[in-house]
Write a protein that holds these residues in place. Structure first.
Motif, PDB file in Angstrom:
ATOM      1  N   ARG A 198       0.803  -1.324  -0.216  1.00 41.46           N
ATOM      2  CA  ARG A 198      -0.249   0.079   0.134  1.00 41.46           C
ATOM      3  C   ARG A 198       0.772   1.205   0.110  1.00 41.46           C
ATOM      4  O   ARG A 198       0.595   2.281  -0.650  1.00 41.46           O
ATOM      5  N   LEU A 199       1.832   1.193   0.710  1.00 41.95           N
ATOM      6  CA  LEU A 199       2.820   2.444   0.774  1.00 41.95           C
ATOM      7  C   LEU A 199       3.417   2.685  -0.485  1.00 41.95           C
ATOM      8  O   LEU A 199       3.723   3.680  -0.980  1.00 41.95           O
ATOM      9  N   ARG A 200       4.055   1.613  -0.978  1.00 45.05           N
ATOM     10  CA  ARG A 200       4.846   1.671  -2.379  1.00 45.05           C
ATOM     11  C   ARG A 200       3.964   2.158  -3.617  1.00 45.05           C
ATOM     12  O   ARG A 200       4.276   2.953  -4.214  1.00 45.05           O
ATOM     13  N   LYS A 201       2.676   1.826  -3.446  1.00 46.11           N
ATOM     14  CA  LYS A 201       1.541   2.079  -4.266  1.00 46.11           C
ATOM     15  C   LYS A 201       1.404   3.850  -4.347  1.00 46.11           C
ATOM     16  O   LYS A 201       1.247   4.469  -5.333  1.00 46.11           O
ATOM     17  N   HIS A 202       1.460   4.368  -3.184  1.00 51.35           N
ATOM     18  CA  HIS A 202       1.213   5.727  -3.047  1.00 51.35           C
ATOM     19  C   HIS A 202       2.177   6.649  -2.524  1.00 51.35           C
ATOM     20  O   HIS A 202       2.045   7.949  -2.649  1.00 51.35           O
ATOM     21  N   LEU A 203       3.425   6.263  -2.248  1.00 54.36           N
ATOM     22  CA  LEU A 203       4.466   7.066  -1.886  1.00 54.36           C
ATOM     23  C   LEU A 203       5.438   7.278  -3.247  1.00 54.36           C
ATOM     24  O   LEU A 203       5.692   6.388  -3.881  1.00 54.36           O
ATOM     25  N   ASP A 204       6.118   8.432  -3.245  1.00 57.69           N
ATOM     26  CA  ASP A 204       7.069   8.738  -4.524  1.00 57.69           C
ATOM     27  C   ASP A 204       8.166   7.833  -3.925  1.00 57.69           C
ATOM     28  O   ASP A 204       8.769   7.324  -2.818  1.00 57.69           O
TER      29      ASP A 204
ATOM     30  N   ASP B 168      -2.278   4.218   5.156  1.00 59.85           N
ATOM     31  CA  ASP B 168      -2.547   5.591   4.663  1.00 59.85           C
ATOM     32  C   ASP B 168      -2.423   6.913   5.553  1.00 59.85           C
ATOM     33  O   ASP B 168      -2.105   7.871   5.152  1.00 59.85           O
TER      34      ASP B 168
ATOM     35  N   THR C 268       1.067   7.700   4.647  1.00 63.76           N
ATOM     36  CA  THR C 268       1.174   8.302   3.515  1.00 63.76           C
ATOM     37  C   THR C 268       0.808   9.806   3.327  1.00 63.76           C
ATOM     38  O   THR C 268       1.338  10.738   2.804  1.00 63.76           O
TER      39      THR C 268
ATOM     40  N   SER D 271       2.954  12.999   2.870  1.00 65.51           N
ATOM     41  CA  SER D 271       2.393  13.963   1.733  1.00 65.51           C
ATOM     42  C   SER D 271       1.963  15.255   2.217  1.00 65.51           C
ATOM     43  O   SER D 271       1.571  16.099   1.389  1.00 65.51           O
TER      44      SER D 271
ATOM     45  N   LYS E 228      -0.707  15.930   4.027  1.00 61.45           N
ATOM     46  CA  LYS E 228      -2.086  15.968   4.087  1.00 61.45           C
ATOM     47  C   LYS E 228      -2.669  15.795   5.518  1.00 61.45           C
ATOM     48  O   LYS E 228      -1.898  14.857   6.383  1.00 61.45           O
TER      49      LYS E 228
END
Length: 358
Positions: free
Chosen positions: A24-30, A314, A317, A321, A323
């Motif tokens: 999940r982290l790899r999908k959403h983090l640069d 999440d 992330t 990010s 947020k």
């Protein structure tokens, strides 16, 4: 909030929770942010399928995958033993080397505590590990008649449905071989009812299935010792030809010895965010102890570890990010109870419901 640069996220444990968090982290983090997963074994194996290895419907290679395949996705994999955890500094010693993190997720599972019951590991068999499930498969293939006893060796164990599934799958296999009448199958549980945390309706449904399959079930039977062919439940004794057990569990030593642990050895993380008392340190899965409104712990099951993993990933992330949002675990989950012959029951609910799971 401003965007943070070049962060290291360290995940301890390569089970369901750890792998789900990493993906999940790899999908959403640069890609500038490191994701490091530590595990003591080279392979991920799917524990929910060990029962199928036990009954011969799966081979070990069908339920395992090399963890290093995650490196193709940009996830660093470190194979080694977690020796100590410093949550204040977010420093973890792995096989003699320190790894520092900006964000730390502890998902080391629970260790087997078979030695709590004298003779249990020596004279019994279990499906709780891949290797032991293979050995149990050989025992089941070799036995021709007699008494088979399945037990939960403590009230606290992994996967509440597993021992009941084991008894039902063994019954189904013996029926398929046309030899069921040569065997007696008993199930002795240290719990007051099957899967009690799921509620009375679920317990009664499981008991009904056991009765329909002529499986002798007794609750509140705490095993205290095992000898060759004989089981001790306090002052009561029962004979058996094949003992199959679900082991007791304990917190991993690295967890129990750390500042993360409470007096019981487990990590008591926030029930929704899975945050610990230490900044940027989270705990998910079996090494956590979450007490429900009914006073019983949230079951140790992969479905919950997976959902917790997504919530934590999440949250991290969002923080990296810049947020203002937080992932939340809501206590929902469910599982199948396979009964054999291609049939299964399914139960699900909100385990955080007040006053009791529903």
């Amino acid at each position: 909030m401003t965007k943070i640069s070049s962060q290291t996220v360290l995940i301890l444990g390569g089970g369901i929770g750890g792998v789900a968090t990493a993906n999940r982290l790899r999908k959403h983090l640069d890609r500038q942010h490191r994701i490091v997963l530590v595990n003591r074994e080279e392979d991920f194996s799917f524990a929910a399928s060990y029962l199928w290895v036990m009954n011969g419907s799966r081979k070990p290679e069908q339920v395992t995958r090399p963890l290093r395949r995650l490196e193709r996705r940009g996830i660093e994999v470190v194979i080694g033993t977690v020796e100590s955890i410093d949550p204040m500094g977010r420093v973890v010693k792995v096989s003699g080397k320190d790894i520092r993190a900006d964000h730390l997720i502890v998902t080391l599972g629970a260790d087997w505590a078979t030695d709590r019951v004298p003779g249990l590991g020596k004279y019994g068999h279990t499906f709780a590990t891949l290797t032991s499930a293979q050995k149990l498969r050989s025992e089941l293939e070799g036995i021709e008649s007699g008494q088979i006893t399945v037990i939960t060796s403590a009230p606290l164990y992994k996967c509440p449905a597993a021992p009941y599934e084991a008894a039902l799958l063994i019954d189904a296999e013996l029926r398929s071989r046309g030899v069921r009448e040569r065997f007696q199958i008993s199930l002795r549980s240290a719990e007051p009812a099957p899967m009690p945390v799921a509620g009375k309706n679920v317990s009664e449904a499981v008991k009904s299935i056991l009765v329909s399959r002529n499986i002798d079930y007794l609750p509140n039977m705490q095993i205290t010792a095992v000898e060759p062919g004989q089981l001790h439940f306090g002052d009561e004794k029962e004979r058996t030809d094949l003992l199959i057990y679900m082991p007791p569990i304990a917190a991993p030593k690295a967890v129990a010895d750390s500042a993360l642990a409470q007096a019981d050895g487990w990590i008591h993380a926030d029930v929704n965010t899975l945050k610990t008392e230490f900044e940027n340190v989270y705990a998910i899965g079996d090494n956590t102890h979450i007490v429900l409104g009914i006073g019983k712990p949230l079951p140790r099951a992969g479905v919950f570890a997976h959902s917790q993993a997504l919530a934590v990933a999440d949250s991290i992330t969002a923080k990296i990010s810049g947020k203002d949002s937080v992932g939340r675990f809501n206590g929902h989950g469910g599982c199948f109870i396979e009964t054999g012959n291609g049939k299964a029951a399914y139960g699900s609910g909100n385990f955080y419901a007040d006053p009791a799971p529903e």
